[in-house]
Each structure stands twice: as structure tokens, then as C-alpha cells.
Design an enzyme around this catalytic site. Structure first.
Site, PDB file in Angstrom:
ATOM      1  N   ARG A  79       4.935   5.123 -18.719  1.00 34.41           N
ATOM      2  CA  ARG A  79       5.168   3.892 -17.939  1.00 34.41           C
ATOM      3  C   ARG A  79       6.380   3.999 -17.011  1.00 34.41           C
ATOM      4  NH1 ARG A  79       3.719   1.385 -22.943  1.00 34.41           N
ATOM      5  NH2 ARG A  79       1.527   0.836 -22.852  1.00 34.41           N
ATOM      6  N   LYS A  97       7.404   5.120  -1.725  1.00 39.12           N
ATOM      7  CA  LYS A  97       5.936   5.113  -1.709  1.00 39.12           C
ATOM      8  C   LYS A  97       5.465   6.429  -2.295  1.00 39.12           C
ATOM      9  CE  LYS A  97       4.592   2.105   2.121  1.00 39.12           C
ATOM     10  NZ  LYS A  97       3.902   2.069   3.432  1.00 39.12           N
ATOM     11  N   GLU A 105       8.210  12.086  13.498  1.00 40.06           N
ATOM     12  CA  GLU A 105       8.681  10.956  12.689  1.00 40.06           C
ATOM     13  C   GLU A 105      10.126  10.603  13.050  1.00 40.06           C
ATOM     14  OE1 GLU A 105       6.618   9.260  10.885  1.00 40.06           O
ATOM     15  OE2 GLU A 105       5.007  10.605  10.252  1.00 40.06           O
ATOM     16  N   LYS A 144      15.437   4.217   8.187  1.00 37.70           N
ATOM     17  CA  LYS A 144      14.439   3.977   7.137  1.00 37.70           C
ATOM     18  C   LYS A 144      15.055   3.175   5.992  1.00 37.70           C
ATOM     19  CE  LYS A 144      10.537   5.198   4.639  1.00 37.70           C
ATOM     20  NZ  LYS A 144       9.410   6.052   4.432  1.00 37.70           N
ATOM     21  N   GLU A 181       6.568  -3.766   1.760  1.00 35.23           N
ATOM     22  CA  GLU A 181       5.757  -3.995   2.966  1.00 35.23           C
ATOM     23  C   GLU A 181       5.068  -5.358   2.912  1.00 35.23           C
ATOM     24  OE1 GLU A 181       4.052  -0.298   4.238  1.00 35.23           O
ATOM     25  OE2 GLU A 181       2.610  -1.328   5.514  1.00 35.23           O
ATOM     26  N   ARG A 189       8.584  -3.441   7.279  1.00 41.13           N
ATOM     27  CA  ARG A 189       8.249  -2.050   6.938  1.00 41.13           C
ATOM     28  C   ARG A 189       6.996  -1.591   7.679  1.00 41.13           C
ATOM     29  NH1 ARG A 189       8.928   1.064   1.085  1.00 41.13           N
ATOM     30  NH2 ARG A 189       8.299   3.067   1.905  1.00 41.13           N
ATOM     31  N   ASN A 245       4.619   2.035  10.709  1.00 44.79           N
ATOM     32  CA  ASN A 245       3.258   2.526  10.952  1.00 44.79           C
ATOM     33  C   ASN A 245       2.989   2.757  12.434  1.00 44.79           C
ATOM     34  OD1 ASN A 245       2.578   2.466   8.216  1.00 44.79           O
ATOM     35  ND2 ASN A 245       2.059   0.290   8.312  1.00 44.79           N
ATOM     36  N   HIS A 261       0.443   5.260  13.597  1.00 45.91           N
ATOM     37  CA  HIS A 261      -0.334   5.711  12.440  1.00 45.91           C
ATOM     38  C   HIS A 261      -1.792   5.267  12.470  1.00 45.91           C
ATOM     39  CE1 HIS A 261       3.519   6.995  10.985  1.00 45.91           C
ATOM     40  NE2 HIS A 261       3.008   7.452   9.863  1.00 45.91           N
ATOM     41  N   HIS A 278      -4.314   8.020  12.379  1.00 40.00           N
ATOM     42  CA  HIS A 278      -5.206   8.154  11.223  1.00 40.00           C
ATOM     43  C   HIS A 278      -6.653   8.381  11.684  1.00 40.00           C
ATOM     44  CE1 HIS A 278      -6.393   7.500   7.036  1.00 40.00           C
ATOM     45  NE2 HIS A 278      -7.445   6.870   7.529  1.00 40.00           N
ATOM     46  N   HIS A 302      -0.550  15.796  10.173  1.00 33.13           N
ATOM     47  CA  HIS A 302      -0.271  14.359  10.144  1.00 33.13           C
ATOM     48  C   HIS A 302       0.766  13.966  11.217  1.00 33.13           C
ATOM     49  CE1 HIS A 302       0.567  10.369   8.510  1.00 33.13           C
ATOM     50  NE2 HIS A 302       1.851  10.692   8.484  1.00 33.13           N
TER      51      HIS A 302
HETATM   52  N1  LIG Z   1       5.610   8.502   0.846  1.00 29.28           N
HETATM   53  C1  LIG Z   1       5.746   8.238   2.125  1.00 29.28           C
HETATM   54  O1  LIG Z   1       6.398   7.262   2.518  1.00 29.28           O
HETATM   55  C2  LIG Z   1       5.145   9.173   3.115  1.00 29.28           C
HETATM   56  C3  LIG Z   1       5.506   9.090   4.479  1.00 29.28           C
HETATM   57  C4  LIG Z   1       4.974  10.020   5.362  1.00 29.28           C
HETATM   58  C5  LIG Z   1       4.104  10.997   4.910  1.00 29.28           C
HETATM   59  N2  LIG Z   1       3.771  11.051   3.595  1.00 29.28           N
HETATM   60  C6  LIG Z   1       2.887  12.090   3.070  1.00 29.28           C
HETATM   61  O2  LIG Z   1       3.561  13.334   3.240  1.00 29.28           O
HETATM   62  C7  LIG Z   1       2.601  14.370   3.300  1.00 29.28           C
HETATM   63  C8  LIG Z   1       2.968  15.313   4.407  1.00 29.28           C
HETATM   64  O3  LIG Z   1       4.222  15.858   4.114  1.00 29.28           O
HETATM   65  P1  LIG Z   1       4.717  17.210   4.793  1.00 29.28           P
HETATM   66  O4  LIG Z   1       4.473  17.154   6.245  1.00 29.28           O
HETATM   67  O5  LIG Z   1       6.086  17.464   4.301  1.00 29.28           O
HETATM   68  O6  LIG Z   1       3.652  18.262   4.257  1.00 29.28           O
HETATM   69  P2  LIG Z   1       3.640  19.327   3.058  1.00 29.28           P
HETATM   70  O7  LIG Z   1       4.327  18.823   1.871  1.00 29.28           O
HETATM   71  O8  LIG Z   1       2.227  19.752   2.934  1.00 29.28           O
HETATM   72  O9  LIG Z   1       4.482  20.532   3.662  1.00 29.28           O
HETATM   73  C9  LIG Z   1       4.028  21.185   4.825  1.00 29.28           C
HETATM   74  C10 LIG Z   1       3.906  22.684   4.626  1.00 29.28           C
HETATM   75  O10 LIG Z   1       5.205  23.262   4.647  1.00 29.28           O
HETATM   76  C11 LIG Z   1       5.414  24.056   3.483  1.00 29.28           C
HETATM   77  N3  LIG Z   1       6.854  23.956   3.219  1.00 29.28           N
HETATM   78  C12 LIG Z   1       7.519  22.856   2.766  1.00 29.28           C
HETATM   79  N4  LIG Z   1       8.838  23.079   2.809  1.00 29.28           N
HETATM   80  C13 LIG Z   1       9.004  24.341   3.247  1.00 29.28           C
HETATM   81  C14 LIG Z   1      10.152  25.141   3.518  1.00 29.28           C
HETATM   82  N5  LIG Z   1      11.392  24.648   3.410  1.00 29.28           N
HETATM   83  N6  LIG Z   1       9.952  26.402   3.948  1.00 29.28           N
HETATM   84  C15 LIG Z   1       8.703  26.891   4.125  1.00 29.28           C
HETATM   85  N7  LIG Z   1       7.585  26.182   3.930  1.00 29.28           N
HETATM   86  C16 LIG Z   1       7.749  24.915   3.493  1.00 29.28           C
HETATM   87  C17 LIG Z   1       4.500  23.485   2.456  1.00 29.28           C
HETATM   88  O11 LIG Z   1       4.160  24.424   1.473  1.00 29.28           O
HETATM   89  C18 LIG Z   1       3.283  23.106   3.305  1.00 29.28           C
HETATM   90  O12 LIG Z   1       2.488  24.238   3.536  1.00 29.28           O
HETATM   91  C19 LIG Z   1       1.247  13.697   3.479  1.00 29.28           C
HETATM   92  O13 LIG Z   1       0.535  13.762   2.270  1.00 29.28           O
HETATM   93  C20 LIG Z   1       1.594  12.258   3.809  1.00 29.28           C
HETATM   94  O14 LIG Z   1       0.612  11.359   3.360  1.00 29.28           O
HETATM   95  C21 LIG Z   1       4.280  10.166   2.696  1.00 29.28           C
END
Ligand SMILES: NC(=O)c1ccc[n+]([C@@H]2O[C@H](COP(=O)([O-])OP(=O)(O)OC[C@H]3O[C@@H](n4cnc5c(N)ncnc54)[C@H](O)[C@@H]3O)[C@@H](O)[C@H]2O)c1
Length: 369
Positions: free
Chosen positions: A121, A143, A185, A227, A237, A242, A246, A249, A253, A267
Site C-alpha cells: 500500500r 505521476k 519539454e 514544474k 490536475e 497542471r 499538456n 500533447h 499524442h 514522445h
Molecule cells: N510521469 C510524468 O509526469 C511523465 C512526464 C513525461 C513523460 N513521461 C513518460 O516518460 C517516458 C519517456 O521518458 P524518457 O524520454 O526518459 O524515455 P526512456 O526512459 O525510455 O529513456 C530513453 C532512452 O534513453 C536510454 N537512457 C536513459 N538514460 C540514459 C543515459 N544517461 N545514457 C544513455 N542512455 C540512457 C534509455 O535506456 C532509453 O533507451 C514515457 O513513458 C512517458 O509516458 C512521464
């Protein structure tokens, strides 16, 4: 080192930003790591670059790091990935008062945060974001989620981390395309609420991408400040504040859905294009000057990000993209809120946008220029 507080009643925490934080992880996290065993969730790409220094730092402090290493990519953010993570945490005898470390990008942060939210939990977790996107966006704000066959991020929870350490050195090993996705971003915070920061991003994007630490430090710090302010105002949100995050987005999307959520369009790249589309649509409906929309597009193109949807070769009508929007999780009682712009730095949520009008607009954007 910059320290940005995220002020939330009973759940406040710090985001620390600087170089050398992963090498100093043991003392940075010391009060939160109450046992010798330290559970760390990561992916194989991150482990290849950062496991050794993190392992060494923890061992030097008498800790015993335990590693769960997922395959890189969105597939880890799944029911299978969640089950694997939770079962592993249970086998490691993690208790509610313990803290699990998420070392990686947004995928690992979202997955580990959600596993921590439901383990017994709710146990604690620490974000060590290693992508620019995770440092400026996903690691802050609580999130957490996984994807399901019905769509992205549809199952999740709000669960705030206890600490975020954004080590700028991690960006040195990040592929350039991932840096670009994160920069989208960063510049988003300028476009949605800070015209001066937008101008700074437009002038300094190349430096950030080239690894200039002072520029990266400033970009990450300003983004996290923005942020943290927004999250403190509207953690779940519910007030609309918040929702401004988006920006880009909803269009983005739809583009991600049309390209199959694949490497064809990351993304952050989809968000970049989505912001250009939101700006141009705002101009089309008389909200923002064409000059401002052109400045948004050229700053995004200058960072090497896609800025013309016609160049994607999607070969579909605008209605196809608009139809993807019907499945957007922001859909609310039959209407889809769009973040539009009155100018650079002046975003708002519009609830009266007709998807048929968006489809016509997209027909024009999709036509070869
Ligand atoms: N929680 C939130 O508020 C929020 C906001 C925006 C996006 N997201 C989510 O985040 C995700 C995307 O995150 P991301 O862009 O970081 O992608 P990711 O976590 O897939 O990382 C991108 C790539 O970079 C590699 N990588 C990461 N750090 C590295 C480093 N220092 N050196 C070498 N390689 C490295 C990873 O293995 C991967 O192949 C999506 O799932 C999206 O939905 C969440």
C-alpha cells in the site's frame, strides 16, 4: 548544486540539480536508506553506463546495492514489467518505510514509482533521472503509470518521490536524439508560461545539446522551478493549472498513435511538433500572432526537432489524427481540452474546440508544403 523544493502538504521533497550527484548518491540519500540493502530498478542501457559508479558509491558507504534491470523502452512500462518489479521488491523484502531507487529515464521512473505506490500500500522511492526529459519533467510531480493495450499511462497513481537527484553528468551518455526529445519539454515551459525563458532556450538550445554544463544547469533548474510551482498549485490536475503542461500533447499524442508509438517519432519529438501545431492553430483562430507561431516553429527546428507534420510522410487525412484524439485520456464528458496560446508565454486551456475544425486544420498541415 541547485535545490528546488516541491512544496506539498505532508509530501514535500527536494529536487537537487548538479554534476557529480550519482557519484555522491550514498550521502545524498543517506537519511532515506535505513538498511544495508538498497533496491535499485534500472534498464540495460542505463546500467551499462551508470551501474558501476552508483554501485561503487553505495558500497563505499557500506551499502549492498541490489539491481533489477529491465529491457530498455516502453515495453517495461507494462503489466508484465510491473509484476516483475513488484515480485522482485517483495523477494527483496522491501518494507513500507524503505525507499526504492529508480535510476533511468521516464520509463523506469514511471514504472518504479507505480510499483512503489502499490507495494504494501505504498513504500518510498527516490528518483535518479538520467534523461533530460526525466530530469525536467517526469521525475517531478508524482505521476506514475504503466501502459496497457488500451493506451499509454492509463493505469497509475499519484505517488510523490521522497527525493530527486538530477545529475547533469548522466546527460553526457544520453544519445543526441533523446537530448532533443528532452529539450522539447524544456522549451515547453517557456512557450506555456515564460517568454523570457523561451527566448533564452531559442538562443541556447545548441549549447544544451552540445553538453555545455552551465547551459544544461540553467535549463534544468528553470524547468524544474516551473514544474514545481505548477505541481504545488495543482498536484492532482484538478484546477486546470497542471493541465497547461499538456501543451502540445494532444496533437502529439495523435501523431504518436499514428506512428505506432515507435522510434519513428519519440514522445518528446511528438510534443515538439504538437506545440508547433498548437501555436499555428492558435493563430488560425485569431488568438496569437503569426509571427509568434513562426518563432515557436523556428526555435524547435533550430534544436533539430521536427517542426513540419507534412515532412513525416503520414499519408492520412486530418480526421484520422483527430479520431486518435477521441481516445485521449484527457477526454472529459465528450469534450477534449486543448492547451492553446494567446502569445508566447501565455497558454490557457480551451474547452470549446471542435474536433471537426481540428481535422480541417490538420488537412492543411498534412498537405505537402
Ligand atoms: N510521469 C510524468 O509526469 C511523465 C512526464 C513525461 C513523460 N513521461 C513518460 O516518460 C517516458 C519517456 O521518458 P524518457 O524520454 O526518459 O524515455 P526512456 O526512459 O525510455 O529513456 C530513453 C532512452 O534513453 C536510454 N537512457 C536513459 N538514460 C540514459 C543515459 N544517461 N545514457 C544513455 N542512455 C540512457 C534509455 O535506456 C532509453 O533507451 C514515457 O513513458 C512517458 O509516458 C512521464
Amino acid at each position: 548544486m541547485a535545490v528546488i523544493p516541491v512544496a506539498l502538504a505532508g509530501r514535500s521533497y527536494e529536487v537537487r540539480i548538479g554534476s557529480g550527484l550519482l557519484a555522491d548518491v550514498a550521502s545524498q540519500c543517506a537519511p532515506l536508506l535505513r538498511k544495508a540493502k538498497v533496491p535499485i530498478v534500472t534498464d540495460a542501457n542505463v546500467a551499462a553506463k551508470w551501474r558501476d559508479p552508483v554501485e561503487a558509491a553505495l558500497r563505499a558507504a557500506g551499502k549492498e546495492p541490489r539491481w533489477l534491470i529491465h529491457q530498455p523502452g516502453e515495453s517495461a512500462k507494462s503489466w508484465d514489467g510491473l509484476a516483475r518489479t513488484v515480485e522482485w521488491l517483495l523477494a527483496e523484502e522491501v518494507e513500507r518505510g524503505d525507499h526504492v531507487i529508480a535510476l533511468g529515464g521516464g520509463v523506469i521512473g514511471d514504472l518504479t514509482g507505480f510499483a512503489a505506490a502499490i507495494l504494501k500500500r505504498g513504500c518510498g522511492f527516490i528518483q535518479l533521472p538520467t534523461t533530460l526529459l526525466a530530469q525536467v519533467d517526469s521525475s517531478v510531480g508524482g505521476k506514475t503509470a504503466i501502459n496497457t493495450p488500451a493506451g499509454k499511462n492509463l493505469v497509475g497513481a499519484f505517488h510523490q518521490p521522497a527525493l530527486v537527484l538530477a545529475d547533469l553528468d548522466a546527460l553526457d551518455t544520453l544519445p543526441m536524439r533523446e537530448m532533443g526529445a528532452g529539450f522539447a519539454e524544456v522549451i515547453k515551459y517557456g512557450i506555456l508560461g515564460d517568454a523570457d525563458f523561451f527566448a533564452w532556450c531559442a538562443a541556447n538550445g545548441a549549447k544544451i545539446m552540445a553538453g555545455d554544463k552551465a547551459a544544461q544547469d540553467y535549463a534544468v533548474t528553470r524547468s524544474v522551478e516551473a514544474k514545481a510551482r505548477i505541481v504545488a498549485e495543482d498536484e492532482r490536475e484538478t484546477t486546470g493549472t497542471r493541465a497547461l503542461l499538456n501543451l502540445g500533447h494532444t496533437f502529439g499524442h495523435a501523431l504518436e498513435a499514428q506512428t505506432g508509438f515507435s522510434d519513428r517519432l519519440l514522445h518528446g519529438e511528438a510534443v515538439a511538433l504538437g506545440m508547433v501545431l498548437a501555436a499555428r492553430y492558435s493563430t488560425r483562430v485569431g488568438l496569437m500572432s503569426a509571427d509568434d507561431a513562426a518563432r515557436v516553429a523556428s526555435a524547435i527546428a533550430a534544436a533539430g526537432l521536427p517542426s513540419e507534420v507534412s515532412a513525416l510522410g503520414l499519408n492520412c487525412a486530418g480526421k484520422v489524427l483527430a479520431d486518435h484524439m477521441l481516445h485521449d485520456k484527457k477526454m472529459d464528458a465528450g469534450t477534449l481540452p486543448f492547451v492553446l496560446l494567446r502569445g508566447i508565454g501565455d497558454a490557457f486551456v480551451a474547452k470549446d474546440v471542435a474536433l471537426s475544425d481540428i481535422a480541417t486544420f490538420l488537412d492543411d498541415e498534412l498537405a505537402p508544403q
